[in-house]
Design an enzyme around this catalytic site. Structure first.
Site, mmCIF file in Angstrom:
data_model
loop_
_atom_site.group_PDB
_atom_site.id
_atom_site.type_symbol
_atom_site.label_atom_id
_atom_site.label_comp_id
_atom_site.label_asym_id
_atom_site.label_seq_id
_atom_site.Cartn_x
_atom_site.Cartn_y
_atom_site.Cartn_z
ATOM 1 N N GLU A 42 9.527 12.065 32.867
ATOM 2 C CA GLU A 42 10.006 11.596 34.155
ATOM 3 C C GLU A 42 9.917 10.074 34.122
ATOM 4 O OE1 GLU A 42 8.879 11.961 38.837
ATOM 5 O OE2 GLU A 42 8.026 13.422 37.471
ATOM 6 N N ARG A 269 -3.040 20.084 27.150
ATOM 7 C CA ARG A 269 -2.808 18.645 27.299
ATOM 8 C C ARG A 269 -3.777 17.863 26.438
ATOM 9 N NH1 ARG A 269 -0.191 17.555 32.128
ATOM 10 N NH2 ARG A 269 -0.542 15.333 32.082
ATOM 11 N N LYS A 279 -0.422 8.759 35.453
ATOM 12 C CA LYS A 279 0.531 7.650 35.567
ATOM 13 C C LYS A 279 0.348 6.894 36.874
ATOM 14 C CE LYS A 279 4.244 10.102 34.275
ATOM 15 N NZ LYS A 279 5.653 10.434 33.998
HETATM 16 P P1 ATP Z 1 3.676 13.397 36.229
HETATM 17 O O1 ATP Z 1 2.409 13.720 36.906
HETATM 18 O O2 ATP Z 1 4.295 12.129 36.687
HETATM 19 O O3 ATP Z 1 4.634 14.540 36.088
HETATM 20 P P2 ATP Z 1 3.332 13.725 33.413
HETATM 21 O O4 ATP Z 1 2.198 13.151 32.661
HETATM 22 O O5 ATP Z 1 3.519 15.181 33.466
HETATM 23 O O6 ATP Z 1 3.174 13.051 34.792
HETATM 24 P P3 ATP Z 1 6.031 13.540 32.445
HETATM 25 O O7 ATP Z 1 6.896 12.347 32.308
HETATM 26 O O8 ATP Z 1 6.488 14.622 33.328
HETATM 27 O O9 ATP Z 1 4.626 13.023 32.898
HETATM 28 O O10 ATP Z 1 5.690 14.098 31.001
HETATM 29 C C1 ATP Z 1 6.665 14.338 30.033
HETATM 30 C C2 ATP Z 1 6.180 15.368 29.075
HETATM 31 O O11 ATP Z 1 4.970 14.949 28.476
HETATM 32 C C3 ATP Z 1 5.891 16.683 29.770
HETATM 33 O O12 ATP Z 1 6.480 17.708 29.007
HETATM 34 C C4 ATP Z 1 4.407 16.785 29.800
HETATM 35 O O13 ATP Z 1 3.990 18.115 29.675
HETATM 36 C C5 ATP Z 1 3.992 15.958 28.568
HETATM 37 N N1 ATP Z 1 2.679 15.374 28.794
HETATM 38 C C6 ATP Z 1 2.304 14.546 29.793
HETATM 39 N N2 ATP Z 1 0.995 14.252 29.701
HETATM 40 C C7 ATP Z 1 0.516 14.903 28.625
HETATM 41 C C8 ATP Z 1 -0.768 15.018 28.007
HETATM 42 N N3 ATP Z 1 -1.826 14.387 28.490
HETATM 43 N N4 ATP Z 1 -0.873 15.783 26.907
HETATM 44 C C9 ATP Z 1 0.194 16.420 26.394
HETATM 45 N N5 ATP Z 1 1.420 16.358 26.922
HETATM 46 C C10 ATP Z 1 1.593 15.622 28.029
HETATM 47 MG MG MG Z 2 5.447 15.965 34.679
#
Ligand code: ATP
Ligand code: MG
Length: 566
Positions: A42, A269, A279
């Site tokens: 995102e 994660r 974020k």
């Molecule tokens: P938000 O809370 O803004 O959704 P987010 O960390 O999920 O934050 P995204 O941009 O939606 O951010 O994440 C993109 C991809 O990265 C998603 O598929 C998410 O599952 C993965 N991702 C985000 N944080 C982690 C993490 N700490 N470990 C592994 N994968 C992650």
């Molecule tokens: Mg997300």
């Protein structure tokens, strides 16, 4: 001088449970042997080390199994998203070593299709417009053990729903006044299936679709269908989406025109101790000026780690070491630092840098003489060659390498003791000059033994200590920024009763000025990486200029925290 294409020693050979699914699917001939993944960020912030775990998996699987990986921006919320984030995300993925080729997509590419699908659901009696405010809707959802309450608008006639939905999109209603919901089941134990919201009214313009839309799909209504529209075979995501899977499947069931459907597989994660990954909170750190921007070398963002001097190979290596499982865990940031050290060890040349200079005058060495001594660039790798370093009668050593009253077993310099200046001569401390007012030692006076010059003809004489040094007349000045962990608590953001700001490490940045470096470093370019002998790994900062060199310490030579905590 940096070495590319080298592999550190430790290796893991095992195949993750996800890869095993892929191998099985290929064996069964699913999707005609097609493997297609996507990475769906995102664009509402910069990527961090957690995202690297998802990136390495999504792109890594595609690469390993002859498939493709799309980059898809999940841009369903026009309020929080910015072009700056899109550009940074692309830069970071490339830097990590991955390529989406021409497949750069946006959830907003599908706004038309998604809107049509929503209209279709309304027509089939599977969606309705709810006029209640968000807090009431959320209250009516119930709890996992208690059924929800049906909305009074749940039985609204199709024609009325259609009319209202179109008018919502014309901008006739205020934000928050109405939503479109799926009509599924208010009693199912899965909360995500209790008539989830599909569309909300947002009147801010979208970075790609401008003012075309006044209603925007929820992430849950966009994500699974976007996968389906793009022909994604394996939709890899983090564990929290496991409970969303039945909803995604329900949407695909309603949409389905053929046998194909994306297979969602969830993994744990990445969480790191002493680090926070949200974020929203990282944005607060930036906005409140607690760090110097998203790429502050203390940030867990990929741009921050890059500026700190972390090589992408080390990040990939670390991700590989921790692996993918179904169990949430907290990984030790020391393991990441270990991977960085291991990588930089084989990749970087060793150089001399003195952070806290103390002048040593070699009284029996001719004042106008300069010798070029030859120094091995990396003892781990002969192919990295040698370089010449000037030696003269005045050199700097690090202040902590001299002691007026040394304890037992201090093998560095002290009155009457001998040490080797690395690559050059053995010197003996004859006396020193101290500022009587301040008590600060200003100069150490030594003699050298001409028969001890390093190399084939050196005398047999042995000493216990070897020091790094820099010729005083040839040294270049530099600013060196020493970084430590941003937080001094293992789980800074995980405590509901405490603000993470309380755990900011006040000593996370220490700026040293007047450091002395060997002259070869004058021509170092941004992000060039070195081992300063005996001190750690350092990298040239973006702010560095030829007349004002600035180095960041990437990581110390040893894990000092592990020792301190024992
Ligand atoms: P938000 O809370 O803004 O959704 P987010 O960390 O999920 O934050 P995204 O941009 O939606 O951010 O994440 C993109 C991809 O990265 C998603 O598929 C998410 O599952 C993965 N991702 C985000 N944080 C982690 C993490 N700490 N470990 C592994 N994968 C992650
Ligand atoms: Mg997300």
């Amino acid at each position: 001088m940096m070495k590319e294409n080298k592999e550190p020693v430790t290796k893991s050979e095992s195949v993750s449970f996800i890869e095993q699914f892929i191998i099985d699917d290929l064996k069964e001939g699913k999707n005609n042997g097609r493997i297609h993944t996507r990475f769906p960020p995102e664009p509402n912030g910069y990527l961090h080390i957690g995202h690297a775990k998802a990136i390495c998996l999504d792109f890594g699987i595609a690469k390993k199994y002859g498939g493709k990986c799309n980059l898809r921006f999940d841009d369903t919320n026009p309020v929080k998203e910015e072009i700056e984030y899109i550009d940074s995300i692309k830069e970071d993925i490339r830097w990590l070593g991955f390529d989406w080729e021409e497949r750069e997509f946006y959830a907003s590419d599908y706004f038309g299709k998604l809107f049509d699908f929503a209209v279709d659901l309304i027509n089939r009696g599977l969606a309705y417009v709810d006029d209640q405010p968000a807090d009431v809707i959320s209250e009516q959802k119930g709890t996992p053990t208690q059924a929800g309450i049906e909305s009074p608008f749940r039985k609204r006639p199709v024609a009325e729903n259609l009319e209202l939905f179109y008018r919502m999109n014309e901008g006739e209603f205020e934000e928050g006044s109405r939503v479109l919901r799926a009509r599924i089941d208010m009693t199912t134990p899965n909360m995500h299936m209790r008539d989830p919201i599909l569309y909300r009214i947002i009147k801010s313009p979208h970075h790609r679709t401008g003012d075309t839309w006044k209603v925007y799909p929820m992430y849950d209504f966009a994500h699974g269908q976007s996968d389906y529209f793009e022909g994604i075979t394996h939709s890899l995501c983090t564990l929290e989406f496991e409970v969303h899977r039945p909803l995604y499947d329900w949407f695909i069931d309603q949409l389905k025109t053929n046998d194909y459907r994306p297979r969602q597989i969830e993994f744990n994660r990445l969480n790191l101790n002493y680090t926070m990954m949200s974020k929203r909170k990282l944005l607060e750190l930036v906005q409140e000026g607690r760090v110097n921007g998203w790429d502050d070398p203390r940030m867990p963002t990929l741009c921050g780690l890059r500026r700190r001097g972390y090589p992408p190979e080390a990040i990939r290596r670390f991700i590989d070491l921790i692996g993918y499982t179904k169990v949430e865990a907290i990984n030790d940031v020391s393991l990441l630092e270990h991977a960085v050290r291991e990588d930089l060890n084989i990749r970087t040349p060793r150089v001399f840098g003195v952070l806290d200079p103390l002048k040593v005058v070699i009284t029996n060495y001719p004042e106008d003489k300069v010798e070029e001594v030859e120094i091995i660039n990396n003892p781990e790798d002969e192919s990295m060659g040698t370089r010449k370093v000037p030696f003269s009668n005045e050199v700097y050593i690090d202040r902590e390498d001299f002691m007026e009253n040394p304890p037992h077993k201090f093998f560095r310099l002290a009155p009457g003791t001998e040490v080797r200046l690395k690559g050059a001569y053995i010197i003996k401390c004859e006396s020193f000059r101290k500022n009587e007012k301040t008590g600060i030692i200003e100069e150490v006076l030594c003699t050298y033994d001409p028969a001890t010059r390093s190399g084939e003809h050196a005398s047999e004489k042995k000493v216990k200590g070897t020091l790094h040094w820099v010729s005083a007349n040839h040294a270049v000045d530099a600013e060196v920024r020493l970084y430590d962990r941003l937080f001094n608590h293992e789980d800074p953001a995980g405590r509901k009763d405490d603000d993470y700001r309380k755990f900011l490490n006040p000593d996370s940045l220490k700026v040293l000025k007047g450091c002395k470096l060997e002259p070869s470093l004058r021509s170092a370019k941004h992000l060039d990486k070195f081992q300063f002998q005996r001190l750690g790994y350092f990298c040239v900062d973006y702010d560095s200029k030829p007349d004002h060199l600035i180095f960041n310490r990437t990581v110390s030579l040893k894990d000092t925290w592990a020792k301190m905590n024992k």
